[in-house]
Write an enzyme that holds these catalytic residues in place. Sequence first.
Site, mmCIF file in Angstrom:
data_model
loop_
_atom_site.group_PDB
_atom_site.id
_atom_site.type_symbol
_atom_site.label_atom_id
_atom_site.label_comp_id
_atom_site.label_asym_id
_atom_site.label_seq_id
_atom_site.Cartn_x
_atom_site.Cartn_y
_atom_site.Cartn_z
ATOM 1 N N HIS A 118 1.555 11.003 6.214
ATOM 2 C CA HIS A 118 1.394 10.663 4.793
ATOM 3 C C HIS A 118 2.217 9.412 4.499
ATOM 4 O O HIS A 118 3.245 9.184 5.131
ATOM 5 C CB HIS A 118 1.853 11.844 3.930
ATOM 6 C CG HIS A 118 1.684 11.595 2.465
ATOM 7 N ND1 HIS A 118 2.604 10.880 1.727
ATOM 8 C CD2 HIS A 118 0.688 11.936 1.621
ATOM 9 C CE1 HIS A 118 2.156 10.800 0.480
ATOM 10 N NE2 HIS A 118 1.009 11.432 0.386
ATOM 11 N N ASP B 71 -5.087 14.115 -4.111
ATOM 12 C CA ASP B 71 -3.724 13.606 -4.272
ATOM 13 C C ASP B 71 -3.112 14.058 -5.608
ATOM 14 O O ASP B 71 -2.462 13.289 -6.298
ATOM 15 C CB ASP B 71 -3.650 12.081 -4.124
ATOM 16 C CG ASP B 71 -2.259 11.618 -3.721
ATOM 17 O OD1 ASP B 71 -1.493 12.432 -3.190
ATOM 18 O OD2 ASP B 71 -1.934 10.450 -3.971
#
Length: 347
Positions: free
Chosen positions: A184, A310
Amino acid sequence: MTITAPRAYKRIATEEGWATPEMMKMYVKILETKSINDPGFYSLWGFFGQSQAPRALDLFNRIQDMGERRLADMDAAGIDMQLLLLTSPGVQVFDAPTATALAISTNDQLAATIAKHPTRFAGLAAVAPQAPQAAARELERAVQQLGLKGAVINSHTQGEYLDDEKFWDIFAAAEALDVPIYIHPNTPSPQMIEPFLSRCLDAAIYGFAAETGLHALRLILSGVFDRFPKLKIVLGHLGEGLPYWLYRIDFMHAGIVRSNRSDGVKALKRKPSDYLRENFYYTNSGMAWEPPITYVQKLMGHDRVMYAMDYPYQYVAEEVTAMDNLPLSDEHKKMFFQTNAEMIFKL
Ligand code: 1DF
Ligand code: MN
């Protein structure tokens, strides 16, 4: 009143942020005492410490809510399941003993949250690369005992990248467990962040992709996938720009190898793009936009691209509708929203 037919697929969102109150307090303390040396951290999280701006307060509350509020948000946007990732930079800013202990307690709390809502939540383990052997053991514990589905690592750890062999016990564990590692984004490392800062380009607008795309390329060129050929890496944001570069990376890499320019670039068993096609999976976090989604599906295969929202950073219900309307066959749409995530994360 419209009568909608039942959906033919579940919507599984695969890069969804969460945090513990304990970690948020530790972040606020870093902000107050300026106790770490990472300009990106202050840039990314500074607004939480100081500002009472509505967006900051809203994110601060949503990121820590693991119950009613989050479930209501999921229901309102039509998200059936969230794959939870401890938000960036996770435990990676702390000293090794603190980070190792915090990863363990955080993973325990994540498992407890999932146990309360097993059809709505799944999660990836936090690990502390600062202590690679302990990180590998924690990944094993998290998968085998807690039922977590892999690990999340938020790009650089205090300026260090995972292509350094001292970290490779983590990859050995992931390969042996057959679980993916989600790389990430984090803000660019202290070595590279300066020219991003004055134009606020260091975070999600661009710096995340520059940092994380670099990280993925460092991994590939290090030969990590020749050593661990079954290792699976997940990238968000449709591959952090890399899919656009495949041709040029392959062409230039071959030239660098031929010229013997550096001990850091050796011949690989395959072309860089082969690893991006066969060891990597992609989510469309932050990129609810048809042209690059279709492009990455075409290049990498429909079985490698997964939906992500997200949350809470890009909690936009209209984007879910836009994704429902992607020009995909029923079969490919179900792969994108549901079955790829089920296969890759063994949900
Ligand atoms: C933001 C975006 C923050 C993403 C994130 O974690 C994050 C943001 C702190 O917009 O501030 O994960 N993202 O992945 O795009
Ligand atoms: Mn994210």
